[in-house]
Design an enzyme around this catalytic site. Structure first.
Site, PDB file in Angstrom:
ATOM      1  CG  ASN A   1       7.010  47.688  69.300  1.00 40.38           C
ATOM      2  OD1 ASN A   1       7.476  47.937  68.181  1.00 40.38           O
ATOM      3  ND2 ASN A   1       7.428  48.303  70.393  1.00 40.38           N
TER       4      ASN A   1
ATOM      5  CG  ASP B   1      -0.496  60.481  66.099  1.00 44.09           C
ATOM      6  OD1 ASP B   1      -0.991  59.971  65.074  1.00 44.09           O
ATOM      7  OD2 ASP B   1      -0.512  61.708  66.329  1.00 44.09           O
TER       8      ASP B   1
ATOM      9  CG  ASN C   1      12.850  53.098  72.159  1.00 45.25           C
ATOM     10  OD1 ASN C   1      11.849  52.381  72.100  1.00 45.25           O
ATOM     11  ND2 ASN C   1      13.194  53.919  71.188  1.00 45.25           N
ATOM     12  CB  THR C   2      10.914  48.865  73.877  1.00 46.42           C
ATOM     13  OG1 THR C   2      11.653  48.879  72.645  1.00 46.42           O
ATOM     14  CG2 THR C   2       9.577  49.553  73.644  1.00 46.42           C
TER      15      THR C   2
ATOM     16  CB  SER D   1      13.839  51.718  67.297  1.00 43.24           C
ATOM     17  OG  SER D   1      13.147  50.572  66.833  1.00 43.24           O
TER      18      SER D   1
ATOM     19  CG  ASN E   1      11.599  46.416  66.989  1.00 39.10           C
ATOM     20  OD1 ASN E   1      11.952  45.323  67.429  1.00 39.10           O
ATOM     21  ND2 ASN E   1      10.770  47.212  67.631  1.00 39.10           N
ATOM     22  CB  THR E   2      15.816  49.811  62.620  1.00 40.41           C
ATOM     23  OG1 THR E   2      14.445  50.138  62.381  1.00 40.41           O
ATOM     24  CG2 THR E   2      16.629  50.158  61.375  1.00 40.41           C
TER      25      THR E   2
ATOM     26  CG  PHE F   1      11.582  53.051  62.430  1.00 42.49           C
ATOM     27  CD1 PHE F   1      10.971  53.648  63.515  1.00 42.49           C
ATOM     28  CD2 PHE F   1      12.970  53.086  62.362  1.00 42.49           C
ATOM     29  CE1 PHE F   1      11.714  54.248  64.518  1.00 42.49           C
ATOM     30  CE2 PHE F   1      13.723  53.690  63.361  1.00 42.49           C
ATOM     31  CZ  PHE F   1      13.095  54.267  64.439  1.00 42.49           C
TER      32      PHE F   1
ATOM     33  CG  ASN G   1      10.572  58.943  67.856  1.00 43.99           C
ATOM     34  OD1 ASN G   1      10.895  58.104  67.028  1.00 43.99           O
ATOM     35  ND2 ASN G   1      11.005  58.918  69.105  1.00 43.99           N
TER      36      ASN G   1
ATOM     37  CE  LYS H   1      11.740  56.581  73.305  1.00 48.81           C
ATOM     38  NZ  LYS H   1      10.344  56.582  72.826  1.00 48.81           N
TER      39      LYS H   1
HETATM   40  C1  LIG Z   1       3.801  49.648  69.729  1.00 55.00           C
HETATM   41  C2  LIG Z   1       4.927  50.551  70.112  1.00 55.00           C
HETATM   42  C3  LIG Z   1       5.562  51.313  69.134  1.00 55.00           C
HETATM   43  C4  LIG Z   1       6.605  52.174  69.468  1.00 55.00           C
HETATM   44  N1  LIG Z   1       7.208  52.927  68.498  1.00 55.00           N
HETATM   45  C5  LIG Z   1       8.191  53.800  68.841  1.00 55.00           C
HETATM   46  C6  LIG Z   1       8.807  54.632  67.873  1.00 55.00           C
HETATM   47  O1  LIG Z   1       8.425  54.650  66.700  1.00 55.00           O
HETATM   48  N2  LIG Z   1       9.814  55.454  68.264  1.00 55.00           N
HETATM   49  C7  LIG Z   1      10.253  55.482  69.577  1.00 55.00           C
HETATM   50  O2  LIG Z   1      11.185  56.223  69.908  1.00 55.00           O
HETATM   51  N3  LIG Z   1       9.659  54.724  70.522  1.00 55.00           N
HETATM   52  C8  LIG Z   1       8.659  53.891  70.191  1.00 55.00           C
HETATM   53  N4  LIG Z   1       8.070  53.129  71.160  1.00 55.00           N
HETATM   54  C9  LIG Z   1       8.565  53.216  72.562  1.00 55.00           C
HETATM   55  C10 LIG Z   1       7.717  54.153  73.414  1.00 55.00           C
HETATM   56  O3  LIG Z   1       7.774  55.464  72.904  1.00 55.00           O
HETATM   57  C11 LIG Z   1       8.207  54.163  74.869  1.00 55.00           C
HETATM   58  O4  LIG Z   1       9.520  54.675  74.918  1.00 55.00           O
HETATM   59  C12 LIG Z   1       8.198  52.766  75.494  1.00 55.00           C
HETATM   60  O5  LIG Z   1       7.084  52.034  75.050  1.00 55.00           O
HETATM   61  C13 LIG Z   1       8.165  52.823  77.019  1.00 55.00           C
HETATM   62  O6  LIG Z   1       7.000  53.458  77.496  1.00 55.00           O
HETATM   63  P1  LIG Z   1       5.684  52.624  77.972  1.00 55.00           P
HETATM   64  O7  LIG Z   1       6.179  51.548  78.919  1.00 55.00           O
HETATM   65  O8  LIG Z   1       4.832  53.636  78.649  1.00 55.00           O
HETATM   66  O9  LIG Z   1       5.072  52.062  76.766  1.00 55.00           O
HETATM   67  C14 LIG Z   1       7.022  52.269  70.830  1.00 55.00           C
HETATM   68  C15 LIG Z   1       6.367  51.510  71.814  1.00 55.00           C
HETATM   69  C16 LIG Z   1       5.326  50.669  71.478  1.00 55.00           C
HETATM   70  C17 LIG Z   1       4.644  49.872  72.558  1.00 55.00           C
END
Ligand SMILES: Cc1cc2nc3c(=O)[nH]c(=O)nc-3n(C[C@H](O)[C@H](O)[C@H](O)COP(=O)(O)O)c2cc1C
Length: 363
Positions: free
Chosen positions: A110, A64, A243-244, A173, A175-176, A114, A139, A214
């Site tokens: 992904n 969201d 995070n990822t 993140s 991706n930045t 941002f 966030n 985070k």
């Molecule tokens: C499509 C996508 C977009 C995400 N965007 C953000 C983000 O804007 N900020 C952030 O801190 N983490 C972001 N995340 C990371 C998630 O908040 C989470 O930390 C990560 O996906 C691990 O949890 P999960 O395995 O349950 O997805 C994103 C993850 C996904 C899959």
């Protein structure tokens, strides 16, 4: 309603390009007549960061991003929802395609970078839900073209702190370009000093909002020593681990595994749980942790709790398991409490952390 959504909509969403499917899911949530969920069992209640969470299952950031469906998400049964990541100025993010579903691995890659409607739009939406029930966090991130990233975090805190229950400083993140360098000791020390000051300033006449950090699951343990030490020194309220990952552990979808970006979902579970336990033993109870990464069942959620999480968050699990996952986790957690003869989840937090840190490093 939840079972119906899972039975009818999910098979359709799975046939679509992942970003289109996500847009459709947001649309459905905007218009679905979701009733308030029944109250949670008191045994699921968690006290953390000065807040009382009705249950420990939270929505992770990224679903969201622009705070468009926050209340609908809470009505699905989440104990809290984190909107964002938001950047001060609107920005489009990276070109499409930028979201990949690795079905065989139940993972997601992904590289959104941002994409954000920006601070003003997100602030308007959060302000419009003033007084609504439920715990909501935001966030926050930095614009791609910014020269001093700390200024961006400070701007987000100043504008959004009055409208949320907690703030997450996202320095993880992938991706930045350059963002994750903010986890390096001297940059983090400077950033935390400035964001803490910003949230104190935003709280004039009221209580300062909890500030969470985070982190990436890809930090070295030496880096983690620094990060936790600095976080403790600045007395932040908690950390999200994490995070990822930019790593690609044991994936069978080898073609998609080559896509650049952050990997989430089931393949992230082992690494993120190990980093959670490593963080827990370093924090020594100074602040609570939120465990995120590959939670797709009650057992996975309870493993995170025993590794050190007071609360958990998920995103990718929703894609593969549907929104019924939220209720299933809550039910299973109650079963685990009963089987373990525990009164509250707090009794289980960190119980296995030391043992997890003694295991072989996850492959
Ligand atoms: C499509 C996508 C977009 C995400 N965007 C953000 C983000 O804007 N900020 C952030 O801190 N983490 C972001 N995340 C990371 C998630 O908040 C989470 O930390 C990560 O996906 C691990 O949890 P999960 O395995 O349950 O997805 C994103 C993850 C996904 C899959």
């Amino acid at each position: 309603m939840i079972a119906l959504f899972d039975r009818l909509a999910r098979p359709l969403l799975r046939t679509l390009d992942p970003e289109t499917a996500h847009a459709l899911a947001l649309h459905a949530l905007k218009f679905a007549p979701l009733p308030q969920p029944p109250p949670d069992d008191e045994k699921l209640r968690v006290q953390a960061f000065g807040l009382t969470f009705p249950n420990p299952v939270g929505l992770a950031a990224g679903f969201d991003k622009n705070a468009e469906v926050t209340d609908a998400l809470l009505r699905l049964g989440f104990g809290f929802a984190e909107a964002g990541g938001v950047t001060p100025k609107p920005q489009p993010g990276n070109p499409r395609p930028r979201l990949f579903r690795l079905d065989a691995d139940e993972g997601v890659i992904n590289r959104f970078g941002f994409n954000s409607d920006g601070l003003e739009a997100v602030k308007r939406r959060l302000a419009a839900r003033a007084g609504a029930p439920g715990i909501v966090g935001i966030n926050i991130g930095a614009n791609k073209d910014t020269t001093d990233r700390a200024v961006d975090y400070v701007a987000c805190i100043a504008a959004l702190a009055p409208h949320v229950d907690f703030l997450t400083v996202n320095v993880s993140s992938p991706n930045t370009p350059g963002l994750r360098d903010l986890q390096q000791a001297s940059a983090l020390d400077d950033l935390l000093a400035r964001v803490i000051e910003a949230r104190e300033r935003a709280a004039i006449g009221g209580k300062p909002k909890p500030l969470l950090l985070k982190i990436a699951p890809d930090l070295t343990l030496a880096d983690l020593d620094d990060v936790v030490g600095i976080a403790r020194r600045h007395r932040i309220d908690g950390m999200i681990v994490g995070n990822t990952t930019v790593s690609r552990p044991n994936l069978s979808e080898t073609a998609k595994a080559k896509e650049q970006g952050g990997l989430s979902g089931r393949p992230l579970f082992a690494l993120s749980t190990r980093m959670l336990a490593e963080t827990y033993v370093r924090a020594e109870g100074a602040f609570p942790l939120i465990g995120a990464g590959g939670v797709d069942s009650g057992a996975a959620a309870f493993t995170k709790i025993k590794a050190g999480a007071s609360l958990i968050q998920l995103y990718s699990g929703l894609i593969f398991r549907g929104v019924g996952l939220i209720g299933a986790i809550k039910k299973d957690l109650l079963d685990f409490l009963r089987i373990g003869r525990l009164d509250t989840l707090a009794d289980a937090v960190g119980r296995d952390a030391a043992a997890v840190t003694a295991e072989a490093w996850p492959a």
